[in-house]
Design an enzyme around this catalytic site. Structure first.
Site, PDB file in Angstrom:
ATOM      1  CD  GLU A  15      -2.847   1.491   0.392  1.00 53.05           C
ATOM      2  OE1 GLU A  15      -2.433   2.684  -0.385  1.00 53.05           O
ATOM      3  OE2 GLU A  15      -3.631   0.912   0.001  1.00 53.05           O
ATOM      4  CG  ASP A  47      -1.487   5.085  -0.839  1.00 54.78           C
ATOM      5  OD1 ASP A  47      -1.194   4.832  -2.029  1.00 54.78           O
ATOM      6  OD2 ASP A  47      -1.284   4.885   0.358  1.00 54.78           O
ATOM      7  CB  SER A  96      -4.385   1.051  -3.277  1.00 55.19           C
ATOM      8  OG  SER A  96      -5.227   1.255  -0.935  1.00 55.19           O
TER       9      SER A  96
END
Length: 549
Positions: free
Chosen positions: A264, A268, A464
């Site tokens: 994650e 990002d 995400s």
């Protein structure tokens, strides 16, 4: 304060234990814990939601944002209220660790025994899904003198409140092999979505919120990035590596190698950084708890040194799942405060379709929070194909194994005025609720993003990816609007739903996000806004023209 023994239940603070939770015993009375106490604003602003909505309806060039200093002056906590908390702490053997007037937050530390007595709660060790957490049930009790002054007490309970919304591509099977050629570099996505050229996000700061796992002692343990991975990614992409800094909130830290959520964090940073390499990126790490999540967003919103102009959040959960309403209120307040200061908050809408299956899924549809905040730009998911540059895009729905774009109708937040003509259906509770998402982008891991993680290239998807993609786009647009008229674009929802925004989004009209097939395709894509892909996929240059008009 000490003379009063009358206590009242803190409004909206009730919590319940999750299904399947097993009581292990009382929490260690000697354990030191830290909590966050939220206070009222010193000047009552009963119409604050409406004033921020009105601000969002204005063209950015005409808006009058509050600076961070002005916000603290007008909307911060009253020092007299802080003095009451000082007195409360003194009489209950608690310590005041810090006071932040602008974010209306006082952090207290003390033993489990002292906290339990101070707030009239019983803190227990509870085992749930293979881990043990500190939990409480029922409401927090506060002295009657603090009623109306204290609006939230966060951190007595340290169970996780959010999940990361990323999905790795399946490694086996014919479908995975067929999908191998379907992934994209971040720059290819930007080109397909016509992101404006020329700007790199220079002069802007992108805040990225990341949450750490909690160990058995209640300490943050993991999720992070390796600088070597980032260097390799940007070098391979031929993109200058942006300036990146980790920021610790409530003891959170950049600790790669301890959690699946490393995927994650890296996703990002690499997506946002590839879109806006000229921007500064600050990653705010905090524990995955009610106070950690709220404090991380508030830390970014009120960071007067780095001044983020856009925040990316790729974490969330079903809005009505065993979390107390005060958590929802606290995080929504932080996102609303960002809007008042000209900061855009991009939030992933979830990877489990309209079911948004939490740990205790009840077989009904759910919207994901904080994407369902009316002040968040909720980012949904598509499956993107582009043979010979010809875009073929549908709603992302790969079933329970492949994931699906989150979307639905809130049972917590009423429908905002900007969605009045969006034909949002009624919520599962038959109320008129906020529709999610607002926008969409490529999120299916089968057509996902090529990133670099743990020393190897890999493909990752999930909504995400869409939150940092939009955050990077907003940083680019902010560079342009700041040069043009000295303003960031801030809260854009009312503008993108306006009638004159036609042509800014490419409508996604095929597919549904019924991930299990048990909800009878409740939300289907179609012309205009829908609870699968929102308004559609942005044409980046057209969005810049709309916001810079």
């Amino acid at each position: 304060m000490a003379s009063s023994t009358k206590r009242v239940a803190l409004v909206n603070s009730a919590r319940k234990l999750p299904k399947g939770a097993k009581l292990v015993g009382a929490a260690d009375p000697k354990q030191e814990i830290e909590i966050s106490v939220r206070l009222r604003a010193k000047r009552a602003q009963p119409a604050e939601d409406e004033s921020v909505m009105a601000l969002g309806a204005q063209p950015p060039r005409e808006r009058q944002y509050l600076s961070r200093a002005e916000f603290g002056e007008h909307m911060g906590a009253d020092p007299a209220d802080v003095a009451r908390i000082d007195d409360f702490a003194h009489h209950h053997e608690l310590n005041v660790k810090s006071v932040h007037l602008a974010s209306r937050t006082v952090k207290l530390t003390g033993t489990v025994k002292a906290m339990s007595a101070a707030f009239g709660v019983k803190l227990n060790k509870v085992r749930h899904e293979g881990a043990t957490y500190r939990m409480r049930k029922g409401s927090v009790q506060i002295p009657a003198e603090l009623e109306g002054i204290v609006v939230g007490v966060h951190g007595l309970d340290n169970r996780p409140v959010a999940q990361p919304h990323f999905r790795k591509m399946a490694k086996t099977g014919a479908t995975a092999r067929a999908a191998q050629g379907g992934s994209f570099s971040v720059e290819q996505i930007a080109e397909l979505y016509n992101f404006p050229g020329g700007e790199t996000g220079a002069g802007q700061c992108i805040a990225i919120i990341e949450l750490n796992d909690i160990d058995q002692k209640g300490h943050p343990t993991g999720a992070g990035y390796k600088t070597s991975d980032l260097r390799t990614f940007f070098k391979k992409a031929g993109i200058p590596m942006p300036q990146i800094a980790p920021a610790s909130v409530d003891g959170g830290a950049n600790k790669p190698g301890h959690s699946e959520a490393d995927g994650e964090v890296v996703l990002d940073i690499e997506v946002a950084g590839a879109i806006a390499p000229g921007a500064r990126i600050v990653v705010y790490f905090a524990p995955n708890t009610t106070n950690g999540f709220i404090d991380a967003v508030k830390a970014a919103v009120h960071d007067a040194a780095r001044k983020p102009s856009v925040i990316s959040i790729s974490w969330g959960g079903p809005e009505d799942e065993d979390g107390s309403q005060q958590f929802v209120d606290g995080l929504n307040e932080a996102i609303r405060d960002a809007a008042a200061m000209g900061v855009t908050v991009c939030v992933a809408s979830g990877d489990n379709g309209s079911a948004d299956m939490g740990e205790d899924w009840d077989g009904k549809p759910h919207a994901d929070f904080p994407a369902s905040s009316p002040f968040a730009l909720a980012c949904g998911g598509t499956n993107l194909r582009a043979p010979n540059g010809h875009i073929q895009e549908v709603v992302w729905n790969g079933g329970t194994q492949g994931g699906a774009g989150g979307g639905g109708v809130s049972v917590v937040f009423p429908r905002p005025a900007y969605q009045a003509h969006a034909h949002v259906p009624k919520s599962p509770s038959h109320s008129v609720g906020r529709g999610v998402p607002d926008v969409a982008g490529d999120a299916d891991p089968a057509t996902g993003y090529q990133i670099f993680l743990n020393g190897v290239g890999t493909t990752i998807g999930g909504t995400s990816a869409v939150a940092p993609l939009m955050a990077g786009l907003i940083a680019r647009i902010n560079e342009a609007t700041t040069k043009k008229f000295g303003k960031t674009v801030g809260f854009i929802n009312p503008l993108i739903y306006a009638s004159h925004a036609q042509g800014v989004f490419r409508d996604i009209t095929v597919g549904n996000n019924d991930i299990t097939g048990d909800l009878h395709g409740m939300y289907k894509a179609g012309p205009g806004w829908d609870a699968c892909s929102g308004l559609g996929v942005p044409n980046g240059a057209a969005l810049q023209n709309l916001l810079a008009a």
